[in-house]
Design an enzyme around this catalytic site. Structure first.
Site, PDB file in Angstrom:
ATOM      1  N   SER A 217     -34.256  -7.798  -5.356  1.00 32.99           N
ATOM      2  CA  SER A 217     -34.890  -6.490  -5.321  1.00 32.99           C
ATOM      3  C   SER A 217     -33.930  -5.484  -4.683  1.00 32.99           C
ATOM      4  O   SER A 217     -32.854  -5.249  -5.209  1.00 32.99           O
ATOM      5  CB  SER A 217     -36.223  -6.576  -4.585  1.00 32.99           C
ATOM      6  OG  SER A 217     -37.034  -5.472  -4.872  1.00 32.99           O
TER       7      SER A 217
ATOM      8  N   ASP B  39     -42.446  -6.309 -14.390  1.00 33.92           N
ATOM      9  CA  ASP B  39     -42.118  -5.892 -13.031  1.00 33.92           C
ATOM     10  C   ASP B  39     -42.436  -4.410 -12.843  1.00 33.92           C
ATOM     11  O   ASP B  39     -41.964  -3.560 -13.597  1.00 33.92           O
ATOM     12  CB  ASP B  39     -40.632  -6.150 -12.761  1.00 33.92           C
ATOM     13  CG  ASP B  39     -40.285  -6.096 -11.285  1.00 33.92           C
ATOM     14  OD1 ASP B  39     -41.012  -5.429 -10.525  1.00 33.92           O
ATOM     15  OD2 ASP B  39     -39.284  -6.716 -10.905  1.00 33.92           O
TER      16      ASP B  39
ATOM     17  N   HIS C 269     -42.593  -8.768 -10.696  1.00 31.63           N
ATOM     18  CA  HIS C 269     -41.523  -8.702  -9.707  1.00 31.63           C
ATOM     19  C   HIS C 269     -41.195 -10.052  -9.091  1.00 31.63           C
ATOM     20  O   HIS C 269     -40.038 -10.376  -8.877  1.00 31.63           O
ATOM     21  CB  HIS C 269     -41.919  -7.724  -8.598  1.00 31.63           C
ATOM     22  CG  HIS C 269     -40.788  -7.316  -7.712  1.00 31.63           C
ATOM     23  ND1 HIS C 269     -39.674  -6.656  -8.183  1.00 31.63           N
ATOM     24  CD2 HIS C 269     -40.596  -7.465  -6.376  1.00 31.63           C
ATOM     25  CE1 HIS C 269     -38.850  -6.410  -7.176  1.00 31.63           C
ATOM     26  NE2 HIS C 269     -39.383  -6.887  -6.072  1.00 31.63           N
TER      27      HIS C 269
END
Length: 708
Positions: free
Chosen positions: A560, A645, A680
């Site tokens: 991320s 995501d 995600h």
């Protein structure tokens, strides 16, 4: 919300990416994304994005390209399939597949969850405190998940009278939840009350029939409205309690420690505002606690006859203050835990007779407690050089038992109960690691690396006691460095797939986190963001110089915002690394932060900067990984993403890989894995997680020259 590492809390299911199935015919050449140049202009500067079209989520050509990348990844890693199977088996074999969590007691019931061998998801249970043998299942997530490729259950919460269960479920992976209700006495699913398109933020009022919940803006997924729902009524008639109209703020609702108040909080990176209303009278209009102020972050709790405020008002590292229940003006606030320049105040727990706080000091977490009225703090002693410690879930304030969680790089997750009155400690549970695991076989260290500007950066590290520290060991370095998130040295049984094969594993506690206080965070954001990246490179060089790593077998991993770190690092110092794992990487910084329709953008201007302002645009452009891809050699790279995501859109890593493949001048491996049915964090089942871990570790071992 943040572009964050995989979340971990009691009702958040750990998630992963599913390994693709072998195909009949595997491609030997990488797919080539077609170029459709699009000019993007800001501040008189024009960038050309030849892969902008990959953001067309419904375009079959986009889906075909992502699937082609998945097929190519399978072909390139085909030699490791046997190793992947072995690693997945090893990971699974270390973990008790049938297990039970530490129970806690709340409102006369004992709550716990259990896992069963062969089942992907947990089963939530409870029993009366006066009859603990009468165990009833609250929710079997395995049954709920039937028919879905993805299933995330969040925030199971029981009404105050113990009769009704509410929970939020996402079956796509895009953080779009639906709230469900069950009558625990009859077992009936109250489907007429189900609330669609919500966040998992749900809180019962104390009247046993009312629930407050948060909904999102459907485009940006920003939590912006709080509604009141009454059981037995049509959700379409639910009453709006609060609306946040500033698109940089997100709102949420919670209940105070005393259960007397419902607390509505609206916040962005640098400012907070809290409203409150009686929990037993949820129809009342909320009152503002303190109107939002620029650069003032505060949060509120309540116990007894006072409100408690954690605040950075004249306190860079935060302090804890108190004010009488009916005199909440700022002029009434008094210190309970004063500000300290050398210690960052994080969490705290209020008890009827005691106060406990969590503070970051010298790069480590300190858990401290004292009796109300005493001035002397007592610290818990953990006895290890690097570790993770946090408060456990203690819903009742009328106790002298402080529950806390502890683990280290070599000590499995443990739950302790500490008697604050007599100083005795009781281990309630430590995860059992199967297969002959012995923590005495491993060495952990807490080190300090000197960065290029003279700042010293902490590193947590572990290796097997038989691994020679002479510059011949392969090394994996992990980093994050954003949002003030501290990366504690917690335990991971899967990590020993590498450590037991001779790897040194290190966590670089770089600027942008909060390990060394608020200034550590401030020195790694906005116009100082590059400190995060250079710290990581300098930590790598330190480990090489101190002979913790073989210069030809250094690997790095981040996810991320940590994937942004990976992208920046490979542009800055690609020659340092043999391989990179970039999970759901936030790499197209400028384009994303210019697009206010994308979730998270407007709420994060104070983290990254607002590129609508020329100075931030220029600075972000100078490090944005996608924009900085050059014609040069890059290390071997495994990049992962999820089609759904909402935190880092799939097209960022997809475009990055396409541009890297077009421009890089080496023959090193570059593969992209897209989970086509998750978001995600990836897939939601634990056995699928083992497969993803095995894929990542097989990639690293393959390029370290460790084949089996």
């Amino acid at each position: 919300m943040k572009r964050s590492p995989v979340p971990s809390c009691m009702f958040v299911l750990f998630v992963s990416l599913i390994g693709a199935q072998p195909l009949a015919a595997q491609p030997t050449e990488p797919p080539v994304a077609k170029k459709m140049p699009q000019s993007l202009t800001a501040h008189g500067h024009t960038r050309v994005d030849e892969y902008y079209w990959l953001r067309e989520r419904e375009n079959q050509e986009v889906l075909d390209y992502l699937n082609a990348e998945n097929d190519y990844m399978e072909s390139r890693l085909a030699p490791t399939r046997g190793l992947q199977s072995k690693l997945a088996e090893e990971t699974q074999a270390r973990i008790k597949q049938s297990d039970t969590s530490v129970p806690y007691t709340e409102r006369g019931y004992i709550y716990f969850r259990r896992t069963e061998d062969g089942k992907q998801y947990p089963i939530y249970c409870r029993a009366p405190a006066d009859d603990p043998g009468d165990v009833r299942i609250l929710l079997d997530v395995n049954r709920v998940a039937e028919g879905f490729d993805f299933c995330s259950i969040r925030n199971l919460t029981v009404s105050p009278n113990n009769r009704y269960l509410a929970f939020a479920i996402d079956t796509v992976g895009r953080r779009k939840y639906r709230i469900h209700f069950y009558d625990l006495e009859t077992g009936e699913h109250l489907d007429s009350n189900d609330i669609p398109v919500s966040t998992p933020n749900i809180v019962w009022a104390e009247d046993n029939k009312t629930l407050l919940y948060t909904i999102q803006d459907p485009q940006t997924l920003r939590s912006h409205k709080i509604f009141r729902h009454e059981l037995g009524t049509d959700p379409a008639a639910d009453v709006l309690v609060y609306e946040e109209k500033d698109d940089e703020f997100w709102c949420g609702v919670a209940k105070s420690r005393s259960r007397k108040y419902l607390l509505i909080s609206s916040s962005q990176t640098l400012s907070t505002e809290t409203w409150y209303l009686p929990a037993d009278k949820p129809a009342e209009e909320p009152s503002v606690f303190l109107p939002r102020e620029e650069n003032h972050e505060y949060s509120v709790d309540h116990l007894g006859d006072a409100f408690y405020i954690r605040t950075n008002w004249d306190a860079t590292n935060f302090r804890l203050m108190r004010t009488p229940e009916h005199r909440v003006a700022k002029s009434e606030w008094v210190d309970v835990v004063p500000h300290r320049k050398d210690a960052y105040l994080g969490d705290y727990q209020l008890f009827d007779g005691w106060l406990a706080v969590s503070q970051k000091e010298g790069g480590q977490t300190k858990l401290r407690f004292r009796k109300w009225g005493d001035s002397q703090w007592q610290d818990l002693d953990f006895g290890e050089p690097c570790y993770q410690a946090s408060f456990g879930y203690s819903p009742e304030s009328d106790t002298k038992q402080l529950r806390y969680n502890f683990s280290s790089l070599k000590t499995p997750d443990s739950v302790f109960e500490f008697d604050m009155e007599n100083g005795t400690r009781k281990l309630l549970k430590q995860d059992e690691i199967l297969g002959g695991f012995d923590p005495r076989d491993y060495v952990t260290r807490f080190l300090w690396a000197k960065a290029r500007d003279g700042v010293h950066v902490p590193i947590s590290l572990i290796h097997h006691k038989e691994t020679a520290i002479d510059g011949t060991a392969p090394c994996l370095i992990y980093g994050y460095g954003s949002y003030g998130a501290s990366m504690s040295a917690s335990f991971s049984s899967s990590r020993f797939n590498l450590i037991d094969r001779g790897f040194v594993y290190a966590i670089a506690h770089i600027r942008g986190g909060q390990e060394l206080g608020r200034e550590w965070y401030e020195d790694g954001k906005l116009l100082r963001k590059k400190n995060t990246f250079s710290d990581f490179v300098d930590c790598t060089k330190f480990l090489l110089a101190e002979k913790y790593a073989d210069k030809g077998r250094v690997f790095a991993r981040g996810g991320s915002a940590g994937g942004l770190l990976m992208g920046a690092v490979v542009n800055m110092a690609p020659d340092l690394y043999q391989g990179i794992v970039a999970d759901v990487p936030f790499v197209d910084v400028v384009t994303t932060m210019l697009d206010e329709s994308i979730p998270l953008t407007t709420g994060e201007y104070d983290e990254w900067g607002n590129p609508n302002e020329p100075k931030y645009y220029a600075y972000m452009l100078s490090y944005s990984p996608y924009d900085r891809v050059e014609r040069k050699d890059y290390p071997n790279m495994l990049v992962t993403t999820g089609l759904h995501d909402s935190q880092v859109q799939y097209w960022e890593p997809a475009k990055w890989v396409a541009r890297l493949r077009d421009r890089k001048t080496d023959d090193n491996m570059l593969v992209l894995k897209t989970n086509m049915s998750a978001g995600h964090g990836g897939a939601s089942g634990r056995y699928d997680r083992y497969k993803e871990i095995a894929l990542r570790h097989a990639f690293i071992l393959h390029h370290a020259g460790i084949e089996e």
